[in-house]
Design an enzyme around this catalytic site. Structure first.
Site, mmCIF file in Angstrom:
data_model
loop_
_atom_site.group_PDB
_atom_site.id
_atom_site.type_symbol
_atom_site.label_atom_id
_atom_site.label_comp_id
_atom_site.label_asym_id
_atom_site.label_seq_id
_atom_site.Cartn_x
_atom_site.Cartn_y
_atom_site.Cartn_z
ATOM 1 N N CYS A 1 -10.978 54.874 -84.390
ATOM 2 C CA CYS A 1 -11.319 55.930 -83.425
ATOM 3 C C CYS A 1 -10.734 57.303 -83.739
ATOM 4 O O CYS A 1 -11.450 58.313 -83.586
ATOM 5 C CB CYS A 1 -10.970 55.485 -82.003
ATOM 6 N N ARG B 1 -4.082 45.486 -89.792
ATOM 7 C CA ARG B 1 -3.143 45.238 -88.701
ATOM 8 C C ARG B 1 -2.151 44.167 -89.126
ATOM 9 O O ARG B 1 -2.547 43.142 -89.697
ATOM 10 C CB ARG B 1 -3.879 44.799 -87.428
ATOM 11 N N GLN C 1 -14.297 46.553 -88.967
ATOM 12 C CA GLN C 1 -14.792 46.649 -87.591
ATOM 13 C C GLN C 1 -16.117 47.396 -87.570
ATOM 14 O O GLN C 1 -16.249 48.440 -88.205
ATOM 15 C CB GLN C 1 -13.782 47.387 -86.710
ATOM 16 N N ASP D 1 -17.531 49.523 -85.712
ATOM 17 C CA ASP D 1 -17.187 50.436 -84.627
ATOM 18 C C ASP D 1 -18.305 51.415 -84.322
ATOM 19 O O ASP D 1 -19.125 51.744 -85.187
ATOM 20 C CB ASP D 1 -15.958 51.258 -85.028
ATOM 21 N N HIS E 1 -18.433 55.155 -81.726
ATOM 22 C CA HIS E 1 -17.804 55.999 -80.713
ATOM 23 C C HIS E 1 -18.857 56.949 -80.177
ATOM 24 O O HIS E 1 -19.537 57.637 -80.943
ATOM 25 C CB HIS E 1 -16.616 56.753 -81.315
ATOM 26 N N LYS F 1 -11.934 47.874 -70.315
ATOM 27 C CA LYS F 1 -12.929 47.427 -71.291
ATOM 28 C C LYS F 1 -13.741 46.266 -70.761
ATOM 29 O O LYS F 1 -13.313 45.530 -69.867
ATOM 30 C CB LYS F 1 -12.255 47.042 -72.602
ATOM 31 N N HIS G 1 -15.633 53.576 -76.809
ATOM 32 C CA HIS G 1 -15.392 52.826 -78.045
ATOM 33 C C HIS G 1 -16.156 51.510 -77.892
ATOM 34 O O HIS G 1 -16.075 50.882 -76.835
ATOM 35 C CB HIS G 1 -13.916 52.472 -78.224
#
Length: 650
Positions: free
Chosen positions: A347, A376, A394, A396, A398, A477, A523
């Protein structure tokens, strides 16, 4: 059970009103136990009820009620009932271990998904044979039908009790409790354990159980602490349910993506990179097909794709809040005497792209999508094939939008997630996670964000479960939990509404009034991570991927060497239509070649011999349907292309 009848001139005890889940009200004398109430409603209910919820609080059935209350009786059919049932089984496990191995120190024994465990500190190494003995002793305790009794203690008495027994783990747990906490123990027979409860009425309720395996576990999950022995088990109220569950466990072993990943040559985890998966050529075909589908769907839904760097400097992560809220999960490096971090999330990079130029309200919503590699730090003990790794991609996106666009954008994402999962035949359920203890932003902003997510879910008629305090540190979320063919659930898709990051990064747009305003941000991921989704699909399909995903879609099997020339022509025709095809040119019997192709879970096998060569045909075999007969090559190609393009899951 005593009931009141209204008679003239007779005095009566005061009665309490008990409101049941269906809204009906029953009247009982004060001091009536919950179990007595359940029996009054129905003897069958009393037999099946494990615990009750009184005014929203889980309560032992032996508890006596002395005031008007709302009461809900919970059976094994409810999640809370299952947890109480299995937590009670963990106490029976601990009792059995201490009977067989006196001096064993107890740590914790919670209920978990589909089972329970208990952690033990003992010099004794638990073997499979000893698990059998422990299980036998547990069944003996169940037959004894020992009542679970709750006793509340002062902090001093609790510390004295467990100090006398040398139970240092219990003492540590007591020391960590807040001063105002009620400290309680539960006793069955000679066994007593620190526990908040509640529990089933007696050990006899447990019926059918099985100990599954032993594993090492650090006390409190901290690798600096002592390694304990963790015994896992499961328990059910009926033997048939236990047998069904054990069958699913065996099926899960057969479908284990780590085993199939090696057998089908999809991926590997090497000693040189624990938690960092290596994708082999066939595994890359599978993930490339998933990514191709992802690209197509995002283009269709109005997303622009971006790519952001893997390493960014410390100042960015301090600005985003990750440095303070997520540092223990990150990897770091030094570049040009400065501190940098390998990104754990995509992000911040998206926000830098948004901030790189001025935006008008007419442009919004702006949807940026990225297949971004993140890293991670995970403890070695929780790494698990592709399901729990240290680096993953990911999927992802946004979305930057006007406040008035929030609901429509969330609904659009919900619809997109639904479309994705339907392609793979997944059912799913939805959970809404609210503000965690460690969070950024005011309560008012969180309440607005949470209510907006709720409105979007309700607009789509989606039932959802609320997870209090389980949101991201920057916003609430929605999580999508897939259900695979074995009934297991996997958290994949997520939608997070964020009012914090645009503020932290000073993101703006120029409104109709010519002034700068703050956008709102979403997100979201659909697959969750490509790696994990590959693992889920591998287990869901047991490696027998639908034709559009299969690394090899067709295997051509010539009967003898003299059929090789025609086999090559068939391969060429398939390859011209971008069908992934291989030729088995080995000098082996055709039945052997068929067995090999089936073991590799290839969707279609084409056997070619004299008759097929003369007719311009192929003898088609499907990995699960068997012999489908002879078909003209052109017809087979057209049928398969149609199956691939429609993404059939067969």
């Amino acid at each position: 059970m005593k009931f009141s009848l209204i008679k003239k001139g007779v005095s009566y005890k005061p009665m309490i009103n008990v409101t049941l889940k269906d809204g009906s009200v029953r009247r009982y004398e004060p001091g009536t136990s919950l179990l007595e109430m359940a029996f009054d409603i129905s003897p069958r209910l009393a037999k099946e009820t494990l615990v009750a919820k009184v005014n929203g609080k889980l309560t032992d059935l032996n508890e006596k009620i002395n005031q008007d209350s709302a009461v809900e009786f919970l059976t094994f059919d409810s999640d809370e009932g299952k947890d109480v049932f299995r937590h009670s089984a963990s106490h029976v496990l601990a009792q059995a271990v201490q009977r067989l191995f006196p001096g064993t120190k107890l740590a914790i024994g919670p209920a978990i998904a589909n089972g329970f465990y208990y952690d033990f500190d003992t010099a004794q190494s638990f073997t499979p044979e000893q698990l059998e003995k422990i299980e036998t002793e547990m069944n003996k305790i169940i037959k004894e039908d020992l009542p679970f009794s709750r006793v509340e203690l002062s902090r001093e008495d609790a510390l004295r009790k467990f100090n006398e027994r040398g139970e240092q783990y219990k003492i540590e747990l007591i020391d960590d409790l807040p001063e105002e906490a009620v400290i309680s123990c539960y006793q069955q027979g000679e066994f007593e354990d620190l526990c908040a409860g509640p529990h089933v009425p007696s050990t006899g309720r447990l019926k059918a159980l099985k100990l599954l395996n032993v594993a090492g576990a650090y006390w409190r999950g901290d690798e600096r602490n002592k390694m304990l022995q963790r015994i896992y088990g499961t328990a059910f109220p009926k033997k048939s349910l236990l047998e069904e569950h054990l069958h699913r466990l065996e099926e899960a072993k057969r479908r284990d993506h780590r085993k199939l990943g090696a057998e089908l040559d999809l991926f590997s985890i090497q000693e040189e990179g624990p938690g960092f998966p290596f994708f082999h050529p066939k595994g890359m075909i599978l993930r490339n097909e998933l990514e191709k589908f992802w690209h197509q769907e995002h283009k269709k839904h109005g997303y622009d794709e971006i790519r952001t760097p893997v390493i960014l400097n410390r100042a960015l992560w301090e600005q985003s809040g990750h440095w303070d809220h997520y540092r223990e999960n990150m990897y770091f490096t030094r570049i040009d005497e400065g501190d940098y971090a390998i990104k754990p999330m995509n992000c911040p990079g998206s926000m830098l792209i948004y901030r790189s130029r001025l935006h008008s309200y007419r442009e919004l919503p702006i949807r940026m999508a990225e297949l971004g590699l993140v890293h991670r730090h995970e403890l070695s003990g929780v790494l698990h094939g592709l399901m729990r790794v240290r680096c993953f991609t990911q999927d992802d996106a946004h979305i930057f939008m006007l406040p008035g666009q929030i609901k429509d954008e969330i609904v659009s994402v919900i619809d997109m997630v639904n479309d994705f999962y339907q392609v793979f035949g997944f059912k799913y359920h939805v959970e809404l996670s609210t503000k965690p203890e460690k969070a950024m932003g005011s309560d008012e902003i969180w309440e607005l964000a949470t209510s907006t997510l709720q409105e979007a879910l309700e607009a789509r008629g989606l039932p959802y479960k609320v997870n209090e305090g389980d949101g991201a540190f920057y916003g609430p979320k929605i999580d999508f939990h897939l259900e695979d063919c074995l009934g297991r659930t996997w958290q994949c898709g997520t939608i997070q509404l964020d009012f914090q990051m645009p503020e932290l990064f000073d993101l703006t747009y120029v409104g109709e009034d010519g002034q700068k305003h703050r956008p709102v941000m979403i997100h979201r991921v659909v697959f969750g991570s490509i790696e994990r989704f590959v693992g889920i699909l591998t287990e869901h399909f047991a490696g027998a991927f639908p034709a559009w995903l299969a690394p090899v879609q067709v295997k051509v099997l010539p009967i003898t060497d003299r059929h090789m020339e025609y086999a090559h022509k068939v391969v060429e025709k398939l390859a011209q239509r971008d069908i992934r095809v291989e030729l088995d040119a080995r000098n082996e019997k055709v039945n052997y070649k068929i067995r090999e192709a089936q073991a590799q879970k290839i969707p279609y096998m084409l056997v070619v011999g004299d008759r097929e060569a003369e007719a311009g045909a192929v003898a088609v075999r499907h990995r699960s349907q068997g012999d489908l007969g002879a078909v003209q090559v052109e017809q087979f190609v057209e049928d398969l292309v149609q199956e691939i393009n429609s993404k059939e899951c067969k």
